[in-house]
Design a protein around this motif. Structure first.
Motif, PDB file in Angstrom:
ATOM      1  N   SER A 336       0.855  -1.188   0.000  1.00 42.89           N
ATOM      2  CA  SER A 336       0.000   0.000   0.000  1.00 42.89           C
ATOM      3  C   SER A 336       0.893   1.241   0.000  1.00 42.89           C
ATOM      4  CB  SER A 336      -0.879  -0.061   1.251  1.00 42.89           C
ATOM      5  OG  SER A 336      -1.518   1.165   1.442  1.00 42.89           O
ATOM      6  N   PHE A 337       0.631   2.147  -0.941  1.00 46.44           N
ATOM      7  CA  PHE A 337       1.479   3.343  -1.112  1.00 46.44           C
ATOM      8  C   PHE A 337       0.632   4.603  -1.087  1.00 46.44           C
ATOM      9  CE2 PHE A 337       3.581  -0.254  -2.941  1.00 46.44           C
ATOM     10  CZ  PHE A 337       4.890  -0.127  -2.493  1.00 46.44           C
ATOM     11  N   VAL A 338       1.090   5.581  -0.313  1.00 44.70           N
ATOM     12  CA  VAL A 338       0.398   6.861  -0.213  1.00 44.70           C
ATOM     13  C   VAL A 338       1.155   7.868  -1.075  1.00 44.70           C
ATOM     14  CG1 VAL A 338      -0.366   8.669   1.375  1.00 44.70           C
ATOM     15  CG2 VAL A 338      -0.348   6.282   2.130  1.00 44.70           C
ATOM     16  N   LEU A 339       0.423   8.627  -1.871  1.00 45.10           N
ATOM     17  CA  LEU A 339       1.050   9.576  -2.792  1.00 45.10           C
ATOM     18  C   LEU A 339       0.666  11.006  -2.420  1.00 45.10           C
ATOM     19  CD1 LEU A 339       0.009   7.564  -5.996  1.00 45.10           C
ATOM     20  CD2 LEU A 339       2.304   7.598  -4.964  1.00 45.10           C
ATOM     21  N   TRP A 392     -16.832  15.328   2.418  1.00 49.74           N
ATOM     22  CA  TRP A 392     -16.309  14.030   2.883  1.00 49.74           C
ATOM     23  C   TRP A 392     -16.426  12.939   1.803  1.00 49.74           C
ATOM     24  CZ3 TRP A 392     -13.748  16.224   6.272  1.00 49.74           C
ATOM     25  CH2 TRP A 392     -14.235  16.873   7.396  1.00 49.74           C
ATOM     26  N   ASP A 393     -17.386  13.055   0.919  1.00 49.72           N
ATOM     27  CA  ASP A 393     -17.529  12.047  -0.152  1.00 49.72           C
ATOM     28  C   ASP A 393     -16.215  11.864  -0.907  1.00 49.72           C
ATOM     29  OD1 ASP A 393     -20.139  12.080   0.486  1.00 49.72           O
ATOM     30  OD2 ASP A 393     -20.906  12.555  -1.525  1.00 49.72           O
ATOM     31  N   GLN A 394     -15.456  12.964  -0.982  1.00 47.00           N
ATOM     32  CA  GLN A 394     -14.216  12.924  -1.774  1.00 47.00           C
ATOM     33  C   GLN A 394     -13.008  12.533  -0.926  1.00 47.00           C
ATOM     34  OE1 GLN A 394     -13.907  15.518  -5.008  1.00 47.00           O
ATOM     35  NE2 GLN A 394     -15.838  14.481  -5.377  1.00 47.00           N
ATOM     36  N   TYR A 395     -13.208  12.293   0.347  1.00 49.68           N
ATOM     37  CA  TYR A 395     -12.094  11.899   1.230  1.00 49.68           C
ATOM     38  C   TYR A 395     -11.896  10.378   1.175  1.00 49.68           C
ATOM     39  CZ  TYR A 395     -11.327  16.476   3.393  1.00 49.68           C
ATOM     40  OH  TYR A 395     -10.997  17.785   3.625  1.00 49.68           O
ATOM     41  N   ASP A 396     -11.862   9.861  -0.025  1.00 53.00           N
ATOM     42  CA  ASP A 396     -11.809   8.407  -0.197  1.00 53.00           C
ATOM     43  C   ASP A 396     -10.441   7.929  -0.674  1.00 53.00           C
ATOM     44  OD1 ASP A 396     -11.825   9.459  -2.704  1.00 53.00           O
ATOM     45  OD2 ASP A 396     -13.490   8.253  -3.466  1.00 53.00           O
ATOM     46  N   THR A 397      -9.451   8.781  -0.597  1.00 49.63           N
ATOM     47  CA  THR A 397      -8.070   8.516  -1.027  1.00 49.63           C
ATOM     48  C   THR A 397      -7.945   8.344  -2.544  1.00 49.63           C
ATOM     49  OG1 THR A 397      -7.803   6.091  -0.843  1.00 49.63           O
ATOM     50  CG2 THR A 397      -7.603   7.338   1.201  1.00 49.63           C
ATOM     51  N   ALA A 398      -9.014   8.635  -3.269  1.00 49.40           N
ATOM     52  CA  ALA A 398      -8.950   8.596  -4.738  1.00 49.40           C
ATOM     53  C   ALA A 398      -9.084  10.012  -5.299  1.00 49.40           C
ATOM     54  CB  ALA A 398     -10.058   7.702  -5.288  1.00 49.40           C
ATOM     55  N   HIS A 399      -9.268  11.009  -4.417  1.00 51.14           N
ATOM     56  CA  HIS A 399      -9.421  12.402  -4.851  1.00 51.14           C
ATOM     57  C   HIS A 399      -8.434  13.295  -4.094  1.00 51.14           C
ATOM     58  CE1 HIS A 399     -13.335  10.665  -5.930  1.00 51.14           C
ATOM     59  NE2 HIS A 399     -13.309  11.525  -6.927  1.00 51.14           N
ATOM     60  N   GLU A 411      -1.459  17.421 -11.142  1.00 51.69           N
ATOM     61  CA  GLU A 411      -0.362  16.453 -11.311  1.00 51.69           C
ATOM     62  C   GLU A 411      -0.559  15.244 -10.380  1.00 51.69           C
ATOM     63  OE1 GLU A 411       3.881  18.478 -12.439  1.00 51.69           O
ATOM     64  OE2 GLU A 411       2.788  19.371 -10.769  1.00 51.69           O
ATOM     65  N   LEU A 412      -0.991  15.532  -9.158  1.00 50.55           N
ATOM     66  CA  LEU A 412      -1.191  14.433  -8.206  1.00 50.55           C
ATOM     67  C   LEU A 412      -2.334  13.533  -8.668  1.00 50.55           C
ATOM     68  CD1 LEU A 412      -0.675  12.929  -5.583  1.00 50.55           C
ATOM     69  CD2 LEU A 412      -1.833  14.741  -4.310  1.00 50.55           C
ATOM     70  N   ASP A 413      -3.392  14.168  -9.109  1.00 49.84           N
ATOM     71  CA  ASP A 413      -4.560  13.434  -9.573  1.00 49.84           C
ATOM     72  C   ASP A 413      -4.199  12.539 -10.769  1.00 49.84           C
ATOM     73  OD1 ASP A 413      -7.299  12.893  -9.618  1.00 49.84           O
ATOM     74  OD2 ASP A 413      -7.587  14.311 -11.273  1.00 49.84           O
TER      75      ASP A 413
END
Ligand code: B12
Ligand code: SF4
Length: 508
Positions: A336-339, A392-399, A411-413
């Motif tokens: 698991s990697f956090v960016l 909070w809907d967007q606090y899903d680690t995909a946004h 760039e991160l996205d």
């Protein structure tokens, strides 16, 4: 780094929550009837849909286990794509689990059931982080360990003396908890129903993790090994998933657990930190007891990021050797990697994927750094004025929900999307194939089924065929693993060149 592909489309019922029907007028509630709900959340098109039915959350089965016998208790997980939760009979009490990514849906459900006449109780991680927000949507909230609180809440409902807020910490001995009631689960809908927990907490308190939430005191607790074994035996499944935050925080306990699991002949997986490889004999014990895969939070390959997060971990330069050790004993690694950490620049994406490929990780998950409310990371970014919004809907680690330091949000996205697209491309799947040629076919089958078949997963989930398709594969993996164990046993700890042949398991 090239452009990411266009995001794959998501079937409508995996993107939008099911519609709630019109309110019934003046319907009587069914007394002593409780409904427990896991709310819908939109699925990330780049991650696998399969993981959502890998294993059920343990929160609701644990609370069901603590329900007094004269209460009828039902279970509804909206993510199983069978529609909105039932209202006939109308439950007297509805208990809803709230995580931040599905808080909005939880509140929608709460308001719908309250309008019908049910009493709504909200509990779960997000209630602990944001109690005042949750309170606005509920008759009562449960802050902390629901297993202790739920029977008291129901007793107060019976007496007509419901309080607004119930609080319990996590210091009560685990041995006092009743076993989770897994019988309420729709067994055909999950890869395995044996999600089990042996320990609570973690020896770390990383600044971005919910375990570092202000006010959360969760000392590391271990259950009696026999209690864990009894639960596993009672659920009669070949594959067990430990949902512990970190099963390896106390090596001596893990070793004891392994000794007790070994005679059961099951296969299992768990989340651990990479320091579990400090002692190769522990890795060997894990393998011999049926461990076929570990989920490892490497988080970052940059030491500065790990120091900032205050994660006590071996240095990233030593990760490769440690991954090889797990592979040596036939244990698959899902990294698991956090960016988006403060030391990450636009080169982080290609470097991370390259490392994963070089070390042949069978699977990996990527997460955009996300400041969960109440954590040190949230406070830091708030102080620095870098939080972009509180949807909070967007606090899903995909946004991207914060301003990164050394790159733009865009760039991160795009880098995040590129990582997933690259890792699950045909070329990367092939590059990461096991070095043991006998394991390649099973690996390819798993990679394609698990990560590249989202449409197929939708079909399986919708038609409740998950268990029918997966259980034979799991059983096959278990049989192969049992055959492999004498080889593992013969493998000495000193000779690093020798390795067991790999057994790719059906449950990453
Ligand atoms: C199983 C699991 C999943 C499953 C299923 C989750 C689900 N909601 O259906 C899958 C694989 C789908 C998943 C996905 C994700 N997950 Co997840 N997952 C877990 C895991 C490993 C176990 C959950 C569990 O069963 N815990 C055990 C139970 C007993 O603990 P509990 O949930 O806290 O419940 C207790 C109390 O909170 C309370 N309670 C809870 N609900 C209720 C309800 C009532 C009525 C009452 C009274 C009390 C109560 O009582 C319970 C008993 O004490 C946890 C880690 C962990 N160990 O908790 C991460 C975790 C919950 N996941 C996390 C994350 C980040 C994700 C993802 C965003 C990752 C990703 N990028 O894909 C997605 C998002 C999915 C989503 N929107 O929920 C984070 C959440 C952080 C946060 N602050 O919200 C956790 C904590 C992991 C971590 N260390 O960061 N996950
Ligand atoms: S090691 Fe993992 S589980 Fe433990 S505090 Fe850090 S992020 Fe959380």
């Amino acid at each position: 780094m090239g452009e990411p592909r266009r995001a794959p489309s998501v079937p409508a019922d995996m993107a939008i929550a099911p519609a709630l029907g019109p309110h019934g007028v003046g319907r009587a509630v069914a007394r002593h009837c409780a409904l427990l709900v896991n709310p819908f959340y939109a699925k990330d098109p780049r991650a696998s849909f399969g993981k959502h039915v890998l294993t059920p959350t343990l929160a609701l089965t644990s609370i069901a286990g603590a329900t007094p016998p004269h209460w009828e208790v039902r279970y509804w997980d909206e993510n199983l794509l069978q529609g909105a939760p039932p209202a006939d009979p109308l439950p007297q009490v509805v208990g809803i689990s709230v995580h931040l990514t599905f808080a909005r849906r939880a509140y929608e459900l709460a308001s719908w059931y309250r309008a019908q006449g049910s009493i709504v109780v909200l509990g779960g991680l997000h209630v602990l982080s944001c109690p005042e927000e949750a309170l606005e949507h509920a008759d009562a909230i449960a802050i902390g360990d629901g297993v202790q609180l739920w029977p008291a809440i129901l007793a107060d409902v019976e007496r007509g003396q419901l309080q607004r807020r119930y609080t319990a910490d996590y210091s009560r001995p685990y041995a006092l908890d009743p076993p989770p009631r897994r019988a309420i689960l729709p067994r055909e809908s999950f890869l395995t129903t044996t999600s089990v927990i042996a320990t609570r907490g973690c020896h770390n308190r990383c600044g971005f993790c919910y375990l570092a939430t202000e006010g959360l005191h969760m000392p590391y607790r271990m259950r009696e090994v026999q209690q864990v074994v009894d639960e596993i035996v009672a659920d009669v499944q070949p594959y067990v998933v430990f949902v512990d935050n970190n099963l390896g925080s106390r090596p001596a306990y893990l070793r004891k657990l392994c000794a007790a699991l070994r005679p059961l002949g099951i296969i299992w997986s768990a989340a651990v930190t990479i320091d579990v490889t400090d002692d190769p004999t522990l890795v060997r014990d894990m393998a011999l007891s049926g461990c076929t895969g570990v989920f490892v939070g490497f988080e970052s390959l940059n030491e500065g990021n790990l120091t900032d997060a205050r994660k006590r971990t071996p240095a990233p330069v030593d990760y490769a050797r440690r991954v090889a050790l797990l592979h040596r004993y036939g244990i698959q690694v899902n990294g698991s990697f956090v960016l988006g950490f403060d030391h990450d620049g636009p080169d982080v994406f290609a470097r991370t994927v390259q490392w994963i490929e070089d070390n042949r990780l069978e699977c990996a998950t990527f997460h955009i750094l996300t400041p969960y409310p109440g954590t040190p990371l949230y406070r830091q970014l708030e102080r620095e004025g870098r939080i972009l919004h509180r949807d909070w809907d967007q606090y899903d680690t995909a946004h991207v929900v914060f301003q990164p330091k050394h790159m733009s949000c865009d760039e991160l996205d795009r880098g995040y999307a590129w990582c997933y697209d690259t890792l699950f491309s045909h070329a990367s799947i092939w590059k990461r194939r096991p070095s043991d040629s006998r394991a390649v076919l099973a690996y390819l089958a798993m990679s394609y089924l698990y990560k590249r078949s989202n449409r197929f997963w939708h079909l399986l989930i919708r038609h409740r065929l998950t268990a029918a398709l997966w259980r034979p594969l799991i059983e096959h993996s278990r049989q192969r693993h049992l055959k492999l164990r004498p080889q593992l046993e013969a493998l000495g700890v000193g000779d690093e060149a020798a390795r067991a042949s790999q057994c790719v398991s059906a449950g990453v």
